[in-house]
Enzyme design. Sequence first.
Site, PDB file in Angstrom:
ATOM      1  CE1 TYR A  30     -62.736   2.720 -44.233  1.00  0.00           C
ATOM      2  CE2 TYR A  30     -65.545   1.612 -44.110  1.00  0.00           C
ATOM      3  CZ  TYR A  30     -64.243   2.889 -45.065  1.00  0.00           C
ATOM      4  OH  TYR A  30     -64.577   2.555 -46.026  1.00  0.00           O
TER       5      TYR A  30
ATOM      6  CG  ASP B 280     -62.053  -3.262 -53.674  1.00  0.00           C
ATOM      7  OD1 ASP B 280     -61.524  -3.172 -54.855  1.00  0.00           O
ATOM      8  OD2 ASP B 280     -61.581  -3.455 -52.526  1.00  0.00           O
TER       9      ASP B 280
END
Lengths: 89, 376
Positions: free
Chosen positions: B123, B238
């Site tokens: 991020y 994931d």
Amino acid sequence: MIVKNEKVSVCVNDSTRFSFNNEDSLLIAMEKQQIDVHFHCREGFCGACRTKLLSGEVEYKVDPLACIDDDEILACCCIPISDVEIQTY
Amino acid sequence: MKYTTFNQKTTDTMKEPMFFGDPVNVARYDQQKHPIFEKLIEKQISFFWRPEEVDVSKDRVDFQKLTDAEKHIFTSNLKYQTLLDSVQGRSPNIAFLPIISLPELETWVETWSFFETIHSRSYTHILRNLFSNPSEVFDDIVVNEEIKRRATDISKYYDDLIFYTQLYQTRGEGVYTIDGETHEVNLRVLKKKLFLCMNSVNALEAIRFYVSFACTFAFAERELMEGNSKIIRLIARDENIHLTSTQHILNLWMKGKDDPEMAEIAKECEQEAKDIFLLAVSQEKEWAKYLFKDGSMLGLNEEILCQYVEYIANQRMAAIGMGQPFNVKGNPLPWMNNYLTSDNVQVAPQETEISSYLVGQIDSEVASGDFEEFEL
Ligand code: FES
Ligand SMILES: [Fe+2]
Ligand SMILES: [Fe+2]
């Protein structure tokens, strides 16, 4: 993987019946028949393709990691090795 | 019972439960009580990726082209995901490691958390590229009311379990009054807190990301913010494996394949667990409303997004024996699947340079007409 000479038949939801044509997976075979099956990963780890195995036997091409019940299979990573009856969710 | 980093007692991990047995001593994987966790570790490690490998520079140009409403959607989703991964990067370690009794589960939790830290770092990678000063975005996460409300529900089960574990491991069973509040601490209470916490984590991994994922991939369908989309695809892959692990833990308990007391607790807390899941579903729907408060984005609106959340929730609740409470037939956003398949997610350099690689693949499967039907 067992190489089969005789084709096995697949019966889905008690309605669609077709013979398995050595596709890479049961999921691909069902998609060819325009059967709507859920999927995400197509690699045996997410569980989206969970399907009930009513009768018959399947063989896994990769280790199925997703969480399934004893009477369930992951269509994305298995192939039928005998005539099978399955039920989609 | 005091926690020890190397339990000197000889234990047979084949006979230990997943949690609240003897602390782990030797990190050995030659024999495993629940081999699934070792398999999940292998799979997760095979997914290793680094955010820096994904070129997000083109996104900067795209971002300037977005409407203000779309910028709000994009940035808010990143904030929410940053919150989720901040929690997930530390909490499984802090809450579960002190009470785990199996080496393969211990290592799975550590591997899982490590990948959450990759998500967090990604991020920063995305935001640094988009904003000359990303700290404004990060700073808002702890003051934004919409995000804070979700943070409370996400962290409270972890915090409760961690606090009671601390009391149990330092003082043992008993009743303690701390800051005017009375706490009854015993193993049964702790196991109940663990069960609820695991359900809360399961709901997080199962649905809390999906509104955000859908927005990201809807941008990508318009060939916008594709660097970001590539990263989110890796994250989604994931998250799917994390979800599989919590589903396994819950099912091992419920089916009596681990600690028999946990099977009892699962029965006793069935409704409470279901309510945790349903609250997460309704919060996701509220999130969709908040995102679209200033206007929708092309290809998505609140209604269809909420249907998608219900569709995902049905699948994921069924996987842990909670049935399918929502009435949705079929996948309302079929193009999402193209981004959630594992096989064409790679971070090979040649692929990141040509952003059309993925888009081309997806275009061939989704007619552009499919997309125009959605109303704003
Ligand atoms: S599609 Fe993910 S397990 Fe089959
Ligand atoms: Fe994550
Ligand atoms: Fe996760």
